[in-house]
Motif scaffolding. Sequence first.
Motif, short mmCIF file in Angstrom:
data_model
loop_
_atom_site.label_atom_id
_atom_site.label_comp_id
_atom_site.label_asym_id
_atom_site.label_seq_id
_atom_site.Cartn_x
_atom_site.Cartn_y
_atom_site.Cartn_z
N ALA A 191 0.84 -1.20 0.00
CA ALA A 191 0.00 0.00 0.00
C ALA A 191 0.87 1.25 0.00
N MET A 192 1.87 1.27 -0.88
CA MET A 192 2.78 2.39 -1.00
C MET A 192 2.32 3.31 -2.13
N ARG A 220 -15.53 9.47 1.55
CA ARG A 220 -15.27 8.08 1.93
C ARG A 220 -13.83 7.95 2.39
N LEU A 221 -13.66 7.49 3.64
CA LEU A 221 -12.35 7.33 4.26
C LEU A 221 -11.99 5.85 4.22
N LYS A 222 -10.74 5.55 3.81
CA LYS A 222 -10.30 4.17 3.68
C LYS A 222 -8.93 4.00 4.33
N TYR A 223 -8.74 2.86 4.99
CA TYR A 223 -7.43 2.53 5.54
C TYR A 223 -6.97 1.19 4.98
N GLU A 224 -5.65 1.02 4.83
CA GLU A 224 -5.03 -0.23 4.40
C GLU A 224 -3.81 -0.47 5.28
N PHE A 225 -3.78 -1.61 5.96
CA PHE A 225 -2.66 -1.94 6.83
C PHE A 225 -2.14 -3.31 6.46
N GLU A 226 -0.82 -3.41 6.30
CA GLU A 226 -0.18 -4.67 5.95
C GLU A 226 0.97 -4.95 6.92
N LEU A 227 1.18 -6.23 7.20
CA LEU A 227 2.28 -6.65 8.07
C LEU A 227 2.84 -7.95 7.50
N PRO A 229 5.77 -3.24 8.68
CA PRO A 229 4.40 -2.71 8.69
C PRO A 229 4.24 -1.64 7.60
N ILE A 230 3.07 -1.57 7.02
CA ILE A 230 2.74 -0.56 6.01
C ILE A 230 1.35 -0.03 6.31
N LEU A 231 1.18 1.27 6.28
CA LEU A 231 -0.13 1.88 6.52
C LEU A 231 -0.38 2.96 5.48
N ARG A 232 -1.56 2.91 4.87
CA ARG A 232 -2.01 3.98 3.97
C ARG A 232 -3.43 4.36 4.36
N VAL A 233 -3.66 5.66 4.44
CA VAL A 233 -4.99 6.21 4.71
C VAL A 233 -5.33 7.15 3.57
N SER A 234 -6.53 6.98 2.99
CA SER A 234 -6.91 7.81 1.85
C SER A 234 -8.34 8.31 2.01
N LEU A 235 -8.61 9.42 1.36
CA LEU A 235 -9.93 10.05 1.41
C LEU A 235 -10.39 10.36 0.01
N MET A 236 -11.63 9.99 -0.31
CA MET A 236 -12.28 10.38 -1.56
C MET A 236 -13.37 11.38 -1.21
#
Length: 369
Positions: free
Chosen positions: A137-138, A189-196, A221-228
């Motif tokens: 999620a980069m 719309r708020l979205k989160y993506e977390f990977e480990l 760990p990887i974290l991405r937060v996005s907003l539409m």
Amino acid sequence: MKRTYQIPFIMLILMLFPFTVHADELSGLQETVARQQGQIDSLSQKIKEMEDEGDSKFGWNLELFGDVNYTTKSREHDHDSFNFHEVSLYSSASFGDRLTFFTEIALEEDQADIERLWAGYTLSDLLIIRGGKFHTAMGYLNKNLHHGRLLLTAVDRPFFLTFEHDGGVLPIHITGLEIEGSKTLGIGRLKYEFELGNGPEMMGGMLDPNNDSDNNSSKQPILRVSLMPSAVQGLSVGVFATNFEVDTSIKTGVDETIYGADIAYNNNNVEFITEGFIFHNTDGDGNACYCQLAYTSDNWTPYVRYERLEVQGGDPYFKDLSEGFDRRQTIAGLKYDIDPLRSNLKFQYRHDDATKDYDVFETQWAFHF
């Protein structure tokens, strides 16, 4: 689906024959009708069994992305060349509304690589859990535009976002767990993506995603937060970050942090994507970015893109990467959609500016079926 394969033979026979039949003839006809009706009932049962067996519990598909290219002499090709990058096969399956599966396999020359492979379970819009191998999620591009070059506006990804085995300087794949969810709020719309998962390893001038085993106990760990936002249709804004430990030829246990932001707009025939990345460890820093603009009119899409990577000479992270050097590219091209979902042609010029400059002309036919 149930079907009945029966023919009212008695009614048909009565219509075709006179009512004044002898008793023995009528008895024979009745025996014939009974025998034929039994055969029809048996056939109906067999058809029903075949239909029941053919009702797969899983929905499935198998599709393919591919492309054929012609490229003049470039950093990647010593001579003017025809080439194909890869053939990407992908398939998905589902069981009910919650359990899903996905796999993508890339075929390149004499090898096959599993690019993505996961199983997922949806608890709600706020919580989807997956296990397997994913694209990290980069940023926007890596989570939305995958291996099929038909999906790309330009001939290829920005050079620093190419896949690990092609010289990319970011961890593009990760094996482990992924959790994501989204919720509609007043602003959008708020979205989160977390990977480990397993962090990458340096091997032969490239990053290796450690698919089958990690070379250290540290996990990435990887974290991405996005907003539409609802106020601007087609707009997405995201921020992301990751951290991992990697051994290099200069230093073991390099603590590498990468973070950045992305903006994407796709509406009213306009496509605009820009992403920025910051690389940091205690011995060096680097940065990378690109900006792409395109406009579609009928089946034609002219586009331009600028991309850049800047690194510090003593950075141990970039020192081991074969493509870890200062580089800039300016790209202009034209895409023609033969069929937006199945096939397109691209004609592109790019100026590759590094220690040695190249002016490259490229043509690509990308397809999907």
